[in-house]
Scaffold this active site. Structure first.
Site, short mmCIF file in Angstrom:
data_model
loop_
_atom_site.label_atom_id
_atom_site.label_comp_id
_atom_site.label_asym_id
_atom_site.label_seq_id
_atom_site.Cartn_x
_atom_site.Cartn_y
_atom_site.Cartn_z
N ASN A 83 0.85 -1.20 0.00
CA ASN A 83 0.00 0.00 0.00
C ASN A 83 0.88 1.24 0.00
O ASN A 83 2.10 1.15 -0.03
CB ASN A 83 -0.95 -0.03 1.20
CG ASN A 83 -0.20 -0.07 2.50
OD1 ASN A 83 0.53 0.85 2.84
ND2 ASN A 83 -0.34 -1.17 3.23
N LYS A 132 9.31 -17.37 -10.07
CA LYS A 132 8.67 -16.22 -10.70
C LYS A 132 7.56 -16.70 -11.66
O LYS A 132 7.83 -17.52 -12.55
CB LYS A 132 9.71 -15.41 -11.47
CG LYS A 132 9.19 -14.11 -11.99
CD LYS A 132 10.27 -13.31 -12.69
CE LYS A 132 9.61 -12.20 -13.50
NZ LYS A 132 10.36 -11.81 -14.64
N LYS A 134 -13.21 0.67 15.93
CA LYS A 134 -11.84 0.13 16.07
C LYS A 134 -11.34 0.30 17.50
O LYS A 134 -10.70 -0.59 18.05
CB LYS A 134 -10.89 0.81 15.09
CG LYS A 134 -10.96 0.18 13.72
CD LYS A 134 -10.05 0.80 12.70
CE LYS A 134 -10.43 0.25 11.32
NZ LYS A 134 -9.96 1.03 10.21
O1 PMT Z 1 3.04 6.08 6.47
P1 PMT Z 1 2.50 7.42 6.05
O2 PMT Z 1 2.62 7.65 4.56
O3 PMT Z 1 3.06 8.54 6.85
O4 PMT Z 1 0.92 7.41 6.31
C1 PMT Z 1 0.43 7.34 7.61
C2 PMT Z 1 -0.77 6.42 7.71
C3 PMT Z 1 -1.92 7.01 6.92
C4 PMT Z 1 -0.43 5.03 7.17
C5 PMT Z 1 -1.09 6.31 9.25
O5 PMT Z 1 -1.40 7.58 9.72
C6 PMT Z 1 -2.26 5.37 9.51
O6 PMT Z 1 -3.41 5.74 9.45
N1 PMT Z 1 -1.94 4.08 9.80
C7 PMT Z 1 -2.91 2.99 9.97
C8 PMT Z 1 -3.34 2.56 8.61
C9 PMT Z 1 -4.30 1.39 8.62
O7 PMT Z 1 -4.05 0.52 7.86
O8 PMT Z 1 -5.26 1.42 9.46
P2 PMT Z 1 -6.33 0.18 9.63
O9 PMT Z 1 -7.62 0.85 9.82
O10 PMT Z 1 -6.24 -0.80 8.51
O11 PMT Z 1 -5.84 -0.56 10.92
C10 PMT Z 1 -6.23 -0.15 12.22
C11 PMT Z 1 -5.10 -0.36 13.19
O12 PMT Z 1 -4.77 -1.74 13.32
C12 PMT Z 1 -3.81 0.35 12.82
O13 PMT Z 1 -3.25 0.84 14.01
C13 PMT Z 1 -2.94 -0.77 12.25
O14 PMT Z 1 -1.55 -0.52 12.44
C14 PMT Z 1 -3.40 -1.96 13.06
N2 PMT Z 1 -3.29 -3.26 12.36
C15 PMT Z 1 -4.07 -3.48 11.26
C16 PMT Z 1 -4.00 -4.72 10.65
C17 PMT Z 1 -3.10 -5.70 11.14
N3 PMT Z 1 -3.01 -6.89 10.57
N4 PMT Z 1 -2.36 -5.44 12.22
C18 PMT Z 1 -2.42 -4.23 12.83
O15 PMT Z 1 -1.69 -3.98 13.81
#
Ligand code: PMT
Length: 399
Positions: free
Chosen positions: A211, A289, A338
């Site tokens: 991503n 590959k 969340k």
């Molecule tokens: O990296 P940058 O370009 O500076 O951008 C920052 C950001 C937009 C990536 C950052 O600010 C942000 O929002 N990060 C979380 C992105 C995300 O994928 O959020 P989510 O809604 O999918 O996940 C929720 C939370 O669970 C997050 O804290 C994530 O780290 C955590 N998670 C999600 C999935 C997973 N398998 N394990 C996790 O720990």
């Protein structure tokens, strides 16, 4: 003010009418056990004399940039390393402007530019100079560079005008520094962990699903935690970013690796999950590959949720667990879901439908949702400033 004892303070006095107040600052710092060296800018010498400063501080007073005598005793780099903290008081509009540009045309600006220590500015100037857009912009830049600004206050000025621009009184300046040192020393016993960046989920040895996360937000958070004294570990997905030496960095590629490294680095006192972890991984990754002629389908399965694992850990749940939520719609509802589902103390939600903030950008605008149903918006700012504000809230919650 116990935290000042034996601290080495480099006091830089600039040329303003408030320069005479630095004598009082020196007196209070000395009384509280500080060792002081002083730099006087050329114009500061018009307001206070090196003799009065050295008599009070019982320390060396520097003025010329490349005086042979000074350089033999302690060169300008050593001087910036010697200090535990640099205090610029009064900080004039001219000095603020020079620092914002990163200039190094005299000893004061050179030492500051070469410093890796906390720098406090105590502005003092006429109200119109303080309100001028260029001063505001310069201060914004300096905040982004992590300079700490004390004051100014509203009051009557030496020039007879009234307004904001009056230097904060020395006793309050010293109290602010003391409380900063208190926080740093308390935090130095605490461990912090940050996840940052994207993860790569491999389809074959050379192709993967990922991503747009650049890691900027997470790296800035780690830097801010470290500046605030925390022993910080950063677990980073693939990025091109560099990090300071004080931070333990662990580079990973996949969500599985990020999970394993997170497990290995527990327990911690605070954990921030800013990584954009891929929710899915490929079930049967090819070991070779894939050729254009190959027929194949990709099947996905869920990745482990690292945040969920940590926040529900029986014995090693950090005191503070902070998640991020990247949302394109229904920001508040999704963030609150969340917060609850992932058992967080805080969720920091960013609206990533606006391309100028969030993913990849240097800027962000976030809303913090707390466990006690409170919420708070941090308006559009550079990611380093957003991080400073988040860490300020962490300090408050942990102390
Ligand atoms: O990296 P940058 O370009 O500076 O951008 C920052 C950001 C937009 C990536 C950052 O600010 C942000 O929002 N990060 C979380 C992105 C995300 O994928 O959020 P989510 O809604 O999918 O996940 C929720 C939370 O669970 C997050 O804290 C994530 O780290 C955590 N998670 C999600 C999935 C997973 N398998 N394990 C996790 O720990």
């Amino acid at each position: 003010m116990k935290n000042l004892k034996k601290k080495k303070i480099l006091l830089i006095i600039c040329g303003g009418i408030a320069a005479y107040k630095s004598l009082e600052t020196i007196r209070i710092l000395k009384k509280n056990g500080c060792e002081i060296k002083t730099i006087l800018t050329k114009s500061a010498k018009e307001f206070v004399t090196p003799l009065s400063i050295s008599s009070l501080s019982q320390g060396k007073v520097y003025d010329d940039l490349f005086s042979v005598e000074n350089e033999i005793e302690m060169d300008h780099i050593a001087l910036s390393r010697w200090a535990d903290l640099i205090l610029v008081e009064p900080a004039t509009a001219n000095t603020i402007s020079k620092l914002a540009k990163g200039s190094s045309e005299d000893l004061a600006s050179t030492v500051i530019l070469a410093s890796n220590k906390p720098i406090f500015l105590v502005p003092a100037m006429n109200v119109r100079m303080w309100e001028h857009a260029s001063t505001k912009e310069n201060l914004e830049i300096l905040r982004k560079y992590s300079y700490k600004i004390i004051g100014p206050e509203v009051g009557e000025m030496a020039c007879g005008e009234y307004g904001e621009g009056k230097m904060t009184e020395p006793v309050s300046v010293v109290k602010t520094i003391d409380s900063y040192l208190f926080t740093i020393s308390k935090n130095s016993k605490l461990k912090a962990l940050v996840t940052a960046g994207p993860t790569n989920e491999y389809i074959d040895p050379v192709r993967f699903i990922t991503n747009k996360s650049s890691g900027k937000q997470g790296y800035e958070l780690a830097k801010s935690l470290s500046r605030n004294g925390y022993q910080t570990t950063l677990i980073s997905g693939p990025t091109n970013l560099k990090i300071t030496d004080e931070i333990k960095i662990i580079k990973v590629e996949t969500a599985e690796q990020m999970f394993k490294e997170t497990q290995k680095n527990l327990p911690v006192d605070v954990a921030i999950f800013s990584a954009a972890v891929a929710d899915f991984k490929i079930i049967k990754k090819k070991n070779f590959k894939i050729k254009k002629s190959d027929k194949f389908t990709i099947q996905l399965e869920k990745n482990v949720d690292i945040l969920n694992y940590v926040s529900n850990h029986n014995s090693m749940r950090p005191k503070l667990v902070i998640g991020f939520a990247a949302e394109t719609n229904n920001l508040e509802d999704n963030a609150i879901k969340k917060l609850k589902n992932k058992n967080c103390d805080m969720i920091i939600a960013n609206d990533v439908s606006d391309r100028s903030i969030g993913f990849e950008s240097d800027f962000n605008e976030v809303t913090i949702f707390y466990k006690n149903d409170e919420k708070e918006k941090l308006f559009l700012k550079n990611k380093s400033l957003i991080s400073e504000e988040i860490v300020e809230r962490i300090n408050n919650q942990l102390n």
